[in-house]
Enzyme design. Structure first.
Site, PDB file in Angstrom:
ATOM      1  N   GLU A 127      -4.369   0.621   3.452  1.00 37.63           N
ATOM      2  CA  GLU A 127      -4.020  -0.686   2.908  1.00 37.63           C
ATOM      3  C   GLU A 127      -3.416  -1.523   4.033  1.00 37.63           C
ATOM      4  O   GLU A 127      -2.586  -1.001   4.795  1.00 37.63           O
ATOM      5  CB  GLU A 127      -2.997  -0.573   1.776  1.00 37.63           C
ATOM      6  CG  GLU A 127      -2.760  -1.929   1.100  1.00 37.63           C
ATOM      7  CD  GLU A 127      -1.801  -1.847  -0.105  1.00 37.63           C
ATOM      8  OE1 GLU A 127      -1.229  -0.773  -0.357  1.00 37.63           O
ATOM      9  OE2 GLU A 127      -1.650  -2.875  -0.765  1.00 37.63           O
ATOM     10  N   GLY A 268       7.135   1.738   3.623  1.00 33.18           N
ATOM     11  CA  GLY A 268       7.892   2.761   2.905  1.00 33.18           C
ATOM     12  C   GLY A 268       7.020   3.934   2.485  1.00 33.18           C
ATOM     13  O   GLY A 268       7.341   5.085   2.766  1.00 33.18           O
ATOM     14  N   ALA A 269       5.911   3.629   1.834  1.00 29.95           N
ATOM     15  CA  ALA A 269       5.029   4.686   1.349  1.00 29.95           C
ATOM     16  C   ALA A 269       3.735   4.059   0.848  1.00 29.95           C
ATOM     17  O   ALA A 269       3.650   2.826   0.731  1.00 29.95           O
ATOM     18  CB  ALA A 269       5.693   5.451   0.208  1.00 29.95           C
ATOM     19  N   MET A 270       2.756   4.909   0.534  1.00 29.62           N
ATOM     20  CA  MET A 270       1.443   4.391   0.155  1.00 29.62           C
ATOM     21  C   MET A 270       0.840   5.215  -0.969  1.00 29.62           C
ATOM     22  O   MET A 270       0.848   6.445  -0.923  1.00 29.62           O
ATOM     23  CB  MET A 270       0.542   4.402   1.400  1.00 29.62           C
ATOM     24  CG  MET A 270      -0.854   3.900   1.164  1.00 29.62           C
ATOM     25  SD  MET A 270      -0.835   2.168   0.633  1.00 29.62           S
ATOM     26  CE  MET A 270      -2.276   2.129  -0.407  1.00 29.62           C
ATOM     27  N   HIS A 304       7.664   4.527  -7.720  1.00 28.11           N
ATOM     28  CA  HIS A 304       6.831   3.348  -7.430  1.00 28.11           C
ATOM     29  C   HIS A 304       5.403   3.777  -7.078  1.00 28.11           C
ATOM     30  O   HIS A 304       4.431   3.285  -7.661  1.00 28.11           O
ATOM     31  CB  HIS A 304       7.462   2.549  -6.284  1.00 28.11           C
ATOM     32  CG  HIS A 304       6.700   1.337  -5.902  1.00 28.11           C
ATOM     33  ND1 HIS A 304       6.993   0.084  -6.398  1.00 28.11           N
ATOM     34  CD2 HIS A 304       5.631   1.157  -5.076  1.00 28.11           C
ATOM     35  CE1 HIS A 304       6.153  -0.799  -5.895  1.00 28.11           C
ATOM     36  NE2 HIS A 304       5.311  -0.158  -5.083  1.00 28.11           N
ATOM     37  N   GLU A 305       5.292   4.709  -6.140  1.00 33.98           N
ATOM     38  CA  GLU A 305       3.943   5.116  -5.706  1.00 33.98           C
ATOM     39  C   GLU A 305       3.212   5.824  -6.839  1.00 33.98           C
ATOM     40  O   GLU A 305       2.021   5.606  -7.048  1.00 33.98           O
ATOM     41  CB  GLU A 305       4.019   6.010  -4.465  1.00 33.98           C
ATOM     42  CG  GLU A 305       4.794   5.422  -3.287  1.00 33.98           C
ATOM     43  CD  GLU A 305       4.381   4.015  -2.901  1.00 33.98           C
ATOM     44  OE1 GLU A 305       3.198   3.659  -3.079  1.00 33.98           O
ATOM     45  OE2 GLU A 305       5.254   3.241  -2.440  1.00 33.98           O
ATOM     46  N   HIS A 308       1.847   3.397  -9.354  1.00 30.31           N
ATOM     47  CA  HIS A 308       0.639   2.706  -8.892  1.00 30.31           C
ATOM     48  C   HIS A 308      -0.638   3.390  -9.389  1.00 30.31           C
ATOM     49  O   HIS A 308      -1.692   2.774  -9.418  1.00 30.31           O
ATOM     50  CB  HIS A 308       0.597   2.676  -7.361  1.00 30.31           C
ATOM     51  CG  HIS A 308       1.214   1.462  -6.731  1.00 30.31           C
ATOM     52  ND1 HIS A 308       0.971   0.182  -7.175  1.00 30.31           N
ATOM     53  CD2 HIS A 308       2.031   1.330  -5.649  1.00 30.31           C
ATOM     54  CE1 HIS A 308       1.633  -0.678  -6.400  1.00 30.31           C
ATOM     55  NE2 HIS A 308       2.287  -0.014  -5.479  1.00 30.31           N
ATOM     56  N   GLU A 327       1.765  -5.107  -7.231  1.00 29.95           N
ATOM     57  CA  GLU A 327       3.088  -4.864  -6.643  1.00 29.95           C
ATOM     58  C   GLU A 327       4.230  -5.361  -7.533  1.00 29.95           C
ATOM     59  O   GLU A 327       5.196  -4.651  -7.755  1.00 29.95           O
ATOM     60  CB  GLU A 327       3.175  -5.461  -5.238  1.00 29.95           C
ATOM     61  CG  GLU A 327       2.210  -4.811  -4.232  1.00 29.95           C
ATOM     62  CD  GLU A 327       2.364  -3.296  -4.107  1.00 29.95           C
ATOM     63  OE1 GLU A 327       3.354  -2.753  -4.616  1.00 29.95           O
ATOM     64  OE2 GLU A 327       1.468  -2.661  -3.512  1.00 29.95           O
TER      65      GLU A 327
HETATM   66  N1  0A1 Z   1       1.154  -0.437  -1.312  1.00 29.24           N
HETATM   67  C1  0A1 Z   1       2.317   0.088  -0.676  1.00 29.24           C
HETATM   68  C2  0A1 Z   1       2.815  -0.711   0.469  1.00 29.24           C
HETATM   69  C3  0A1 Z   1       2.093  -0.598   1.761  1.00 29.24           C
HETATM   70  C4  0A1 Z   1       1.378  -1.670   2.231  1.00 29.24           C
HETATM   71  C5  0A1 Z   1       0.786  -1.645   3.459  1.00 29.24           C
HETATM   72  C6  0A1 Z   1       0.932  -0.514   4.216  1.00 29.24           C
HETATM   73  O1  0A1 Z   1       0.347  -0.507   5.462  1.00 29.24           O
HETATM   74  C7  0A1 Z   1       1.006  -0.270   6.575  1.00 29.24           C
HETATM   75  C8  0A1 Z   1       1.629   0.572   3.767  1.00 29.24           C
HETATM   76  C9  0A1 Z   1       2.200   0.528   2.523  1.00 29.24           C
HETATM   77  C10 0A1 Z   1       3.443   0.062  -1.689  1.00 29.24           C
HETATM   78  O2  0A1 Z   1       3.603  -0.922  -2.397  1.00 29.24           O
HETATM   79  O3  0A1 Z   1       4.206   1.004  -1.745  1.00 29.24           O
HETATM   80 ZN    ZN Z   2       3.660  -0.917  -4.245  1.00 28.48          ZN
END
Ligand code: 0A1
Ligand code: ZN
Length: 879
Positions: A127, A268-270, A304-305, A308, A327
């Site tokens: 992402e 933070g995380a994905m 949160h993750e 999703h 988000e």
């Molecule tokens: N979707 C993730 C956030 C996220 C966005 C971009 C990234 O690339 C470096 C990494 C994580 C979330 O909302 O936790």
């Molecule tokens: Zn998120």
């Protein structure tokens, strides 16, 4: 193309893809410098696209080793390559297959986007647009495909091989040195949710059975030797899965759910499908290396993750303009989870503090943008507090406006109707229109209009008529690209507080909704409440029912009355904050004449609060003790700010309160001492929070006593929270003892990079002239590296958040950060551009600093070969 000339991508230009990819088969042979990626795509024309259109596949820093169309090598005259990807000019107007091979060098990938290595572990981040750095693809969220992934590696290098979905095969290869694993994800997904991990990792695991009967194997993978720190993350995962079943009726949908912690991660995380990848800061926890705040963040981010999986993965976004769809909604869901796990009012206060400090400041500066932006140059610059935190506030307001039941029905409809699709905000809101029968067209304006509305409230009691008339008016200042603002729909939850508590709300006004909510949807309105035997004190915006600034015509005495008598805990806290803010704003502008009187009034109010039943909720009391931060005061002042004056006022007020209450705070601390072993649970964490908040006030009000207590606490502590609080308190007291403690702390945690990040930050935040040289010296500390985002955020991010030192009058703070942004941009543009975002409030400064900040921004903007990320932030900051 120069980065500054990158095209503007517009929401109104959205067109469906001309091609779809039904299945993706990846065969990836991992190697530190020569990873082979063989991709087979099954394509077909999109009935909603242009027939006969060329096939334009995204690719970033890739070259194909071979391309086969329907198994036949593609003649080089039939395609072209550019820095953006691969175009097949006249593909067959039917379904066909493509096989493409690429070779990657994960060890050289410092951007941490696509496939890279973190401490020897292969991992991915796709992402928003990282998949195109792995193979050529239609890298857009509305192209959803079923993935089968074969991973191969040397067993010694990567005994663990993970990807999305379920494991379908795994075996050693002949010779025993190599092995492979095949993963299949039955749920069609966009490329940004693809992930793989390969490496030496330990894990903890736990079986789980979903409410609808699916057996799932949950696991958390961490660096070897750290499995003892993975338990809290696993426990949090189980709790949030149950919560999502109970509260939103959502069950998990694969046979495994894996979480992997890596030490080099941009964010933070994905939420990759079935394989969440985390910054290890948000996974690893034990009492001596994680604070109470870390435990709470881990719980929230794991949730949160996980959440999703439904809000983001099962229902994804049509395009990146809809980012808030996943988000904002997912932040709302994780906030609700934490509220249910812990204290709801305390969580709300903490979230509002964050909203104000990060989002309100963004909304007030040159980087302001709507929750759903209409145009962008670099999408990675839109993972912002506005999209996330304000996005969550919009969901919260929607719930207040239509009521809990209609909100629950709307969510149910959304999950049912949009499952398996790439959706839009319009489709989301339609579900709530249908569920509530209400017209939400005006509410939708919140998604389009940037800026924080100000609500001005004034009231008048008519003793004769026994009525109270409340006037409310709203306005929003211009933001970049939006000179004119429309009124928005603002739910103002309210109460009228009398001597004996809340008075009944009786009004014939149609703007008063059930539950005591007045909907302000015009420039101004007035509501009259009747049958009031006494003059009430209005308690407005209860629970912070809308993300607005509120200006009240209440005097300090009325606010202090609300502090002691309001039934709404949020507004009790807010009342005291408002008293402090007003005095600090005046003093921050140079008129400190009322500060001592305010300090005395606040000290008296706090004294009786702390002596009363307040201590039934120590976490709440800790929030009450914490004054608004100097940066909050600077933002409230809004123009010609002199950070030194603001900081001086803040110190004076804190020291006066701390000095007046030192004895009582000391006794309070004793009464709150924990006896048993450390537990991260909300109750003991709340007691520690209050003890440590008190320590900070004592350190400022009675420094000798503060130093004694801090050093004793450090020596006795059995947990990081208390050690860090002792360190933080000592950073307020210059002298040899402070330096000794800093050195001891650094030695104690020399091998714990995540703790050293906090140690670096504590030093970077010291509000003294010596901090810039200190920070420069710390860049040579063996643990520091510009290559690791957490180290950069700890030390340099900490410094950039230091109101007086980043904003040094000589401009050296700006020059230092600008130089680092430029250096970092060559290796990691995302981290560089986030750091440059620290300049977002430069326009509110007094003229001297403003000119120096502007010069630093111009210097960055004029640097040759900037990334699109940094060029975009520099240009918008100056625009
Ligand atoms: N979707 C993730 C956030 C996220 C966005 C971009 C990234 O690339 C470096 C990494 C994580 C979330 O909302 O936790
Ligand atoms: Zn998120």
């Amino acid at each position: 193309m120069r980065a500054e000339d990158a095209p503007l991508i517009r929401l109104e230009d959205y067109r469906p893809s001309d091609w779809l990819i039904d299945t993706v088969d990846l065969d990836i042979v991992l190697d530190p410098t020569r990873t082979k990626v063989r991709s087979q795509l099954q394509l077909r024309p999109n009935p909603a696209g242009d027939a006969g259109a060329p096939l334009v596949l995204d690719g970033d820093e890739l070259t194909p080793d071979s391309i086969l169309l329907d198994e036949v090598p593609l003649d080089p005259t039939l395609y072209s390559l550019s820095s953006q990807g691969l175009t097949i000019h006249a593909p067959p107007a039917r379904a066909f297959s493509l096989r493409i091979e690429t070779t990657l060098d994960p060890g050289a990938n410092t951007k941490l986007m696509g496939l890279y290595r973190s401490s020897g572990v292969y991992c991915t981040q796709c992402e928003a647009d990282g998949f195109r750095r792995i193979t050529y693809f239609l890298d857009r969220p509305d192209v959803m495909s079923v993935y089968t992934v074969r991973l191969e590696a040397r067993k010694a290098e990567a005994p663990v091989l993970l990807s999305n979905g379920n494991l379908v095969a795994a075996a050693e290869l002949p010779g025993g040195e190599r092995h492979f694993a095949v993963w299949h994800d039955p749920h069609p997904k966009p490329a940004y949710l693809f992930a793989l991990v390969g490496g030496k990792l330990d894990h903890v695991r736990q079986p789980y059975v979903t409410a609808d009967g699916r057996k799932v194997e949950l696991a958390v993978y961490v660096e070897p030797g750290k499995a003892g720190r993975a338990g809290w993350a696993l426990d949090s995962l189980v709790r949030c899965m149950r919560w999502d079943e109970r509260v939103f009726g959502r069950n998990y949908d694969l046979d495994v759910f894996n979480v992997v912690a890596v030490s080099d991660f941009n964010m933070g995380a994905m939420e990759n499908k079935g394989l969440n990848i985390f910054n290890d800061k948000y996974v690893l926890a034990d009492p001596l290396t994680a604070s109470d705040g870390d435990y709470a963040s881990i719980e929230a981010i794991i949730a949160h993750e996980y959440f999703h999986n439904w809000t983001g993965n099962r229902i994804t976004c049509r395009d990146w303009f809809q980012l808030c769809l996943k988000e904002g909604l997912t932040v709302f869901r994780d906030q609700e989870f934490s509220s249910d796990e812990r204290s709801r009012p305390v969580k709300r206060i903490a979230d509002v503090r964050t909203l104000r400090s990060t989002q309100f400041s963004e909304d007030a500066g040159p980087l302001a943008h709507p929750v759903r932006p209409r145009a962008y140059k670099e999408i990675n610059n839109f993972y912002t507090p506005t999209v996330y935190e304000k996005g969550a506030e919009l969901i919260r307001m929607l719930k207040v406006l239509i009521g809990e039941e209609a909100f629950a029905r709307g969510m149910g409809l959304y999950f049912e109707r949009c499952d398996g699709t790439a959706a839009t905000i319009e489709e989301f809101l339609d579900c709530f229109v249908e569920a509530s029968g209400q017209d939400l067209a005006h509410f939708a304006q919140w998604y389009e209009q940037a800026g924080t509305p100000t609500v001005v409230a004034s009231g008048k009691y008519d003793a004769q008529a026994k009525s109270y008339t409340l006037q409310l008016a709203q306005s929003t200042s211009a933001t970049p690209g939006q000179p004119e603002k429309e009124p928005v729909v603002i739910p103002v939850a309210l109460g009228l507080v009398g001597q004996g508590g809340d008075l009944p709300l009786t009004s014939v006004s149609p703007t008063l909704k059930a539950g005591g909510v007045v909907v302000l949807d015009q420039p101004s309105l007035s509501v009259t409440f009747t049958d009031l035997p006494e003059a009430p004190t209005p308690s407005l915006l209860r629970g912070f029912s809308a993300p607005v600034r509120l200006e009240l015509d209440l005097g300090d005495n009325e606010l202090l009355r609300l502090f002691s008598a309001d039934s709404d805990p949020f507004n009790r806290w807010q009342a005291l904050q408002t008293v402090a803010t007003r005095a600090l704003v005046r003093a921050g502008k140079g008129d400190g004449s009322t500060l001592d009187a305010t300090a005395a009034a606040l000290a008296e109010a706090l004294s009786s609060f702390l002596a009363g039943p307040a201590l039934t909720d120590p976490a709440f009391a800790a929030q009450v003790l914490r004054l608004p931060a100097p940066a909050d005061i600077a933002r409230e002042i809004g123009r010609d700010v002199d950070p030194d004056t603001v900081h001086g006022a803040h110190r004076r007020l804190s020291a006066a309160i701390g000095g007046a209450l030192a004895g009582q705070l000391n006794a309070l601390r004793d009464s709150l001492t924990e006896r048993g072993p450390y537990s991260p649970a909300a109750a003991p964490a709340g007691r520690r929070a209050l003890r440590n908040e008190a320590l900070g006030l004592i350190a400022l009000g009675a420094p000798a006593e503060g130093a004694r207590l801090s050093l004793a606490q450090f020596a006795e502590a059995d947990n990081l929270t208390d050690r860090l609080a002792a360190l933080a308190a000592m950073t307020l007291i210059p002298g040899a003892e402070r330096e000794e403690l800093i050195a001891r702390f650094g030695e104690l945690y020399a091998r714990e990079p995540l703790v050293l990040d906090k140690w670096l930050m504590a030093q970077a935040l010291i509000a003294e002239d010596g901090t810039l040289p200190r920070v420069k010296a710390l860049m040579n500390h063996p643990a520091f590296s510009l290559g690791n985002p957490n180290r950069v955020r700890g030390l340099i991010g900490g410094f950039a958040a230091n109101l007086t030192q980043f904003n040094r009058a000589d401009g050296e703070g700006y020059g230092f950060v600008a130089d680092i942004v430029i250096a970092l941009d060559r290796t990691n543009p995302q981290v560089a551009s986030r750091l440059l975002g620290s300049f977002k409030s430069w326009r509110m400064l007094e003229a001297g600093r403003r000119a120096k900040a502007e010069a630093a921004l111009r210097m960055v903007g004029a640097t040759p070969n900037l990334s699109r990320d940094v060029a975009d932030i520099a240009a918008r900051s100056l625009g």
